[in-house]
Motif scaffolding. Structure first.
Motif: not given
Length: 304
Positions: A15-17, A24, A30, A37, A40, A190
């Motif tokens: 995950w990336r925000y 996100g 990634a 990341v 991020d 992440n």
């Protein structure tokens, strides 16, 4: 596998925000850099009145942030300028960070005079609700706290550049709080690592001070437990508000810090923070191995 290594699991989601405290985007691949990341927390919302970075840790003021979602217009690339992000506001309207009136649109949506920024102040701070988790009806306890405690300078991270969570921890929380909807996005990790089938425990606690090697490509050092705040209890997407999550963690998983505040016991822990010791690109399905010591070159980043 080296003699001091053991299998830890498999990366099942990443995950990336792009904007701090907004929802996100899930990734299949990634790039992992010294700043986590790639992309991020590349942007954040700045409260013009207070100078604090807006954080969903103070939901009384910034709860609407978690109702926003951010995604890059195109994938960011190493050594290239950040691409703009598309931000979906709580009312469904979509704005671009490249639009000249983005600050005005965000201010209207969030109810405060704000600016979208991509450079952190010299000593960034945020406000957080640190009220007791026992269901007390007392007024909220709001504190002002420093950010980027174990992260590179000029970043918007709360503590470190990477947050790692396992399926074993998620399953353990489901056991402790069976009436809740326990899903990874609540905890904003992440990397989510799937451990052995049937494993239901806070396995990351045993990773502190050790190294994670991901597909022999990326090396991480696990530096501290991740104490939970009010954020996992807040509504996010179709997930409802659920204060019982934090209470369950507070009763069952308190862990001592080893880096940020050595010896201080953090209540309500789920997952760990990590720093990047060797950069690279990883994909879902990558194998994760745990070693008994920090990676070679742990005094600094190895970009190979």
């Amino acid at each position: 596998m080296q003699p001091n290594e053991q299998p830890a699991g498999t990366v099942v989601s990443m995950w990336r925000y792009p904007v701090k405290s907004m929802q996100g985007e899930e990734l299949d691949e990634a790039a992992i850099t010294g700043r986590g990341v790639l992309g991020d927390r590349a942007y954040a919302v700045l409260d013009r009145e207070t100078g604090h970075i807006a954080s969903a840790k103070h939901p009384g003021k910034w709860g609407a942030l978690l109702a926003c979602r951010a995604a890059f217009a195109e994938p960011p690339r190493p050594s290239a300028p950040l691409p703009p992000v598309w931000i979906t506001l709580p009312d469904g309207a979509v704005i671009s960070s490249a639009e000249p009136d983005v600050d005005r649109a965000l201010s209207r949506a969030l109810g405060r005079d704000v600016a979208l920024v991509s450079r952190a102040p010299g000593s960034p701070t945020r406000e957080a609700d640190r009220s007791p988790v026992d269901g007390s009806t007392a007024p909220p306890t709001i504190t002002t706290e420093p950010m980027a405690l174990a992260a590179p300078a000029d970043t918007f991270f709360d503590v470190a550049a990477l947050h790692v969570l396992t399926t074993a921890t998620l399953d353990r929380v489901r056991e402790l709080h069976p009436s809740g909807r326990i899903e990874a996005p609540r905890f904003r990790p992440n990397l989510v690592v799937a451990t052995a089938p049937g494993e239901r425990s806070f396995v990351e606690n045993a990773w502190l001070g050790r190294a994670l090697e991901i597909d022999a490509e990326v090396h991480l050092e696990v530096i501290d437990p991740c104490p939970r705040c009010v954020v996992p209890t807040l509504p996010q997407g179709d997930l409802p508000r659920d204060p019982g999550i934090l209470r369950a963690l507070a009763r069952h998983n308190a862990v001592a810090s080893v880096t940020v505040a050595p010896g201080v016991v953090f209540p309500a822990v789920a997952g760990v923070y990590a720093t990047v010791r060797r950069e690279g690109v990883i994909r879902c399905g990558a194998t994760v191995r745990l070693s008994s010591s920090p990676p070679h070159g742990s005094a600094g980043l190895n970009t190979r």
